[in-house]
Design a protein around this motif. Structure first.
Motif, short mmCIF file in Angstrom:
data_model
loop_
_atom_site.label_atom_id
_atom_site.label_comp_id
_atom_site.label_asym_id
_atom_site.label_seq_id
_atom_site.Cartn_x
_atom_site.Cartn_y
_atom_site.Cartn_z
N LYS A 92 22.48 17.91 2.08
CA LYS A 92 23.50 18.96 2.02
C LYS A 92 22.92 20.30 1.57
O LYS A 92 23.43 21.37 1.91
CB LYS A 92 24.64 18.53 1.09
CG LYS A 92 25.52 17.43 1.68
CD LYS A 92 26.47 16.83 0.65
CE LYS A 92 27.53 17.80 0.23
NZ LYS A 92 28.48 17.18 -0.72
N TYR A 106 25.54 15.77 12.43
CA TYR A 106 26.87 15.92 11.82
C TYR A 106 26.92 15.19 10.48
O TYR A 106 26.12 14.28 10.23
CB TYR A 106 27.97 15.33 12.72
CG TYR A 106 28.14 16.00 14.04
CD1 TYR A 106 28.92 17.17 14.16
CD2 TYR A 106 27.55 15.49 15.19
CE1 TYR A 106 29.09 17.78 15.39
CE2 TYR A 106 27.72 16.10 16.42
CZ TYR A 106 28.48 17.24 16.50
OH TYR A 106 28.64 17.86 17.72
N PHE A 107 27.90 15.54 9.67
CA PHE A 107 28.39 14.72 8.57
C PHE A 107 29.80 14.28 8.93
O PHE A 107 30.66 15.12 9.23
CB PHE A 107 28.45 15.50 7.25
CG PHE A 107 27.17 15.54 6.48
CD1 PHE A 107 26.44 14.39 6.23
CD2 PHE A 107 26.71 16.75 5.94
CE1 PHE A 107 25.26 14.44 5.48
CE2 PHE A 107 25.54 16.80 5.21
CZ PHE A 107 24.81 15.64 4.98
N LYS A 109 33.10 13.02 7.39
CA LYS A 109 33.77 12.95 6.09
C LYS A 109 34.71 11.75 6.06
O LYS A 109 35.51 11.57 6.98
CB LYS A 109 34.56 14.23 5.82
CG LYS A 109 33.72 15.42 5.45
CD LYS A 109 34.56 16.69 5.32
CE LYS A 109 35.56 16.62 4.19
NZ LYS A 109 36.27 17.92 4.01
N TYR A 119 30.08 11.78 2.67
CA TYR A 119 29.49 12.50 3.79
C TYR A 119 28.49 11.57 4.47
O TYR A 119 27.38 11.38 3.99
CB TYR A 119 28.81 13.78 3.31
CG TYR A 119 29.79 14.80 2.75
CD1 TYR A 119 30.25 15.84 3.55
CD2 TYR A 119 30.24 14.71 1.44
CE1 TYR A 119 31.15 16.77 3.06
CE2 TYR A 119 31.16 15.63 0.94
CZ TYR A 119 31.59 16.65 1.75
OH TYR A 119 32.50 17.57 1.25
N PRO A 121 25.96 10.60 7.34
CA PRO A 121 25.16 11.30 8.34
C PRO A 121 25.28 10.68 9.73
O PRO A 121 25.33 9.46 9.88
CB PRO A 121 23.72 11.17 7.81
CG PRO A 121 23.75 9.96 6.94
CD PRO A 121 25.13 9.88 6.35
N LEU A 164 35.59 21.75 12.80
CA LEU A 164 34.50 21.31 11.93
C LEU A 164 34.06 22.43 10.99
O LEU A 164 34.18 23.60 11.33
CB LEU A 164 33.30 20.86 12.78
CG LEU A 164 33.59 19.78 13.84
CD1 LEU A 164 32.32 19.46 14.62
CD2 LEU A 164 34.16 18.52 13.21
N ASN A 167 28.19 22.95 7.07
CA ASN A 167 27.66 22.58 5.76
C ASN A 167 26.15 22.75 5.78
O ASN A 167 25.41 21.82 6.10
CB ASN A 167 28.05 21.13 5.44
CG ASN A 167 27.88 20.79 3.98
OD1 ASN A 167 26.98 21.27 3.31
ND2 ASN A 167 28.77 19.93 3.48
N ILE A 170 24.88 21.89 9.07
CA ILE A 170 25.33 20.58 9.57
C ILE A 170 26.84 20.62 9.73
O ILE A 170 27.57 20.80 8.74
CB ILE A 170 24.92 19.44 8.60
CG1 ILE A 170 23.40 19.43 8.41
CG2 ILE A 170 25.40 18.10 9.12
CD1 ILE A 170 22.93 18.48 7.34
N THR A 172 30.55 19.43 9.97
CA THR A 172 31.15 18.38 9.15
C THR A 172 32.63 18.24 9.47
O THR A 172 33.36 19.23 9.56
CB THR A 172 30.98 18.71 7.66
OG1 THR A 172 29.58 18.88 7.37
CG2 THR A 172 31.55 17.61 6.78
N SER A 285 32.56 5.36 10.69
CA SER A 285 31.75 6.57 10.56
C SER A 285 30.27 6.22 10.53
O SER A 285 29.42 7.00 10.98
CB SER A 285 32.14 7.34 9.30
OG SER A 285 33.48 7.76 9.35
#
Length: 512
Positions: A92, A106-107, A109, A119, A121, A164, A167, A170, A172, A285
């Motif tokens: 992060k 991406y993260f 959430k 978060y 990955p 999105l 971050n 990245i 998120t 996720s």
């Protein structure tokens, strides 16, 4: 003069033929790894270790010295979000090569019960496999049914907002929102709702707008987790006064996942007005784990060639400091395991919190039986989600009632009498005799859990007690705690009274 309807019909036939041919080729390609499951898993194990030797995690855990799975299990203990948090925080802050080469794409959430917002990955290597899982589910269906007519109508994906956040470079957001950016071009024309509506954050406002946009459309495929489907269907019926099969006469297929479909089956069938084909999936996720490869059979095909190496902890080992970890080759049928995944997004021996049970080894198929942290065992009974979901399904069939939603918690210190399990139930169609339903439900659970049965026989517990929640009460509860919509699901089981105490305000008067 051209006959417009004939042209559309001919185009539809061509699309159907192409879809069936594509499906056949896809299944033929998958047969390579379904016929070599163990070899496929070892291929991924070696590939993941090799590619991550120079990451922070790989250096910390001496990946260069790992040759066998046994080496890996000795050097890398079971991980959870808290153990990976220091690495996630480095990512992060903008660091490269932390858990996986380079930075995540991406993260995702997610809402954790113990770790707050997580978060997770998603790398450029892992993202295609998230999409591949959803695509495979549809192609296997087309291959099985030889009927891809749904591709000629509108399709809706009830999902989180695709907006999105950035971050430190990245992007998120929720997994379902991230996935919205990867809908193939050939589905874009038929996709619902509009992008603007999909970006609405408030769930109730969003569903109302989706109803407006879709009520007069030719919907042929609808996808979403069961509670979302119920809310969407109820609002459609309230607006039109018709059953779903009358509103959408060409609706062919529901695609669902996230929670067990069975407890919602009767309710959804009633709302639709007929039975439809259902594809159940197991997306997370952390990775797309499995999907139903045959709509006529129970079980989800475990995705063994999609960037994930799997390990399994026997249920009796869960929570131990150094639990036994089995590979795919070592698992047994009809035994519950906590699932660990090592992925091409940089998760290592990561416990995702689900319990699975193998019901077939040729090919390897699973069912999800519960959550490792969602159970009721205040008295040593260790009741899991699958047991309560099957029990309530049986009780509904015996009494003809329909349950909208439910959860249960132990009542350890009642004002009088023995302790008991308290079931909080919202009925769509209540039973004529609640005492009879209570008895049927208790007996159904006793059949499925011998420990619970022994506690009843030994007068340690009294039979279960039902507390009726008012209509819409569970949605009000989820809204109160800020978890209505999105990827949030109501836990079926608790080991304390936290949820139960909050639900007291939603109890139907006269049934306390």
């Amino acid at each position: 003069m051209f006959n417009h309807k004939l042209i559309l019909f001919t185009m539809g036939l061509l699309k159907n033929k192409l879809a069936q041919g594509w499906a056949s080729l896809h299944i033929k390609k998958d047969n390579i790894w379904t016929n070599q499951p163990i070899e496929t898993q070892y291929y991924w194990f070696e590939k993941l270790i090799k590619e991550s030797q120079n990451t922070n995690f790989g250096i910390d855990y001496c990946f260069s010295e790992i040759v066998t799975v046994s080496d890996f299990q000795k050097q890398v203990p079971v991980q959870n979000y808290e153990s990976l948090r220091p690495y996630i925080e480095k990512i992060k802050l903008g660091q490269n090569n932390v858990l996986w080469p380079n930075k995540p794409l991406y993260f995702a959430k997610t809402s954790g019960t113990t770790s707050g917002t997580k978060y997770i990955p998603i790398s450029k290597e892992s993202m295609p496999f998230h999409i591949e899982g959803a695509k495979s589910a549809l192609l296997y269906y087309i291959y099985k049914r030889k009927n891809p007519n749904f591709i000629n109508g509108k399709m809706i994906f009830l999902q989180g907002s695709p907006v999105l956040e950035n971050n430190n470079g990245i992007m998120t957001g929720r997994l379902s929102g991230i996935s919205a950016h990867f809908v193939p071009k050939y589905l874009q024309y038929n996709r619902m709702p509009s992008w603007k509506t999909n970006c609405i954050e408030d769930w109730e406002t969003k569903v109302d707008k989706i109803v407006e946009e879709t009520v007069n459309k030719n919907m042929t495929l609808i996808s979403g987790i069961p509670p979302w489907l119920v809310m969407y269907f109820e609002k459609l019926i309230a607006k039109s006064g018709k059953s779903i099969s009358k509103i959408f006469p060409n609706l062919q297929l529901l695609v669902t996942g996230g929670v067990n479909y069975k407890p919602y089956e009767d309710k959804i069938n009633e709302l639709i007005g007929k039975k439809l084909d259902i594809i159940q999936t197991y997306p997370a996720s952390e990775g797309f784990i499995a999907f139903q490869d045959n709509v006529d059979e129970e079980g989800l095909l475990l995705m063994l060639n999609h960037g994930i190496f799997y390990e399994f902890i026997p249920s009796e080992e869960i929570g131990k400091k150094n639990p036994k970890r089995l590979t795919l080759k070592q698992v047994e049928l009809n035994t519950d395991y906590a699932i660990l995944i090592t992925t091409n997004a940089g998760l290592w021996a990561y416990e995702i919190g689900d319990l699975v049970r193998f019901i077939n080894k040729n090919p390897y198929k699973i069912i999800v039986t519960g959550r490792t942290k969602h159970f009721t065992s205040a008295f040593g009974e260790h009741v899991i989600s699958l047991e309560v979901e099957e029990a309530i399904k049986e009780a509904m069939e015996l009494t003809g009632c329909i349950v909208q939603e439910f959860t249960l918690a132990p009542q350890v210190n009642p004002l009088e009498g023995l302790p008991y399990h308290e079931w909080f139930i919202e009925f769509e169609k209540p039973p004529i005799n609640i005492s009879e339903f209570e008895l049927n439900l208790d007996q159904a659970l006793r059949k499925r859990n011998t420990y619970y049965n022994d506690l009843i026989i030994g007068t340690i517990l009294r039979p279960l007690k039902i507390t009726i929640i008012k209509k819409g009460g569970f949605n009000e509860y989820m809204k109160e705690i800020g978890k209505l919509g999105g990827q949030n699901k109501l836990p079926r089981l608790s080991n304390d009274r936290t949820i139960a105490d909050t639900l007291e305000k939603y109890v139907l008067n006269g049934y306390e």
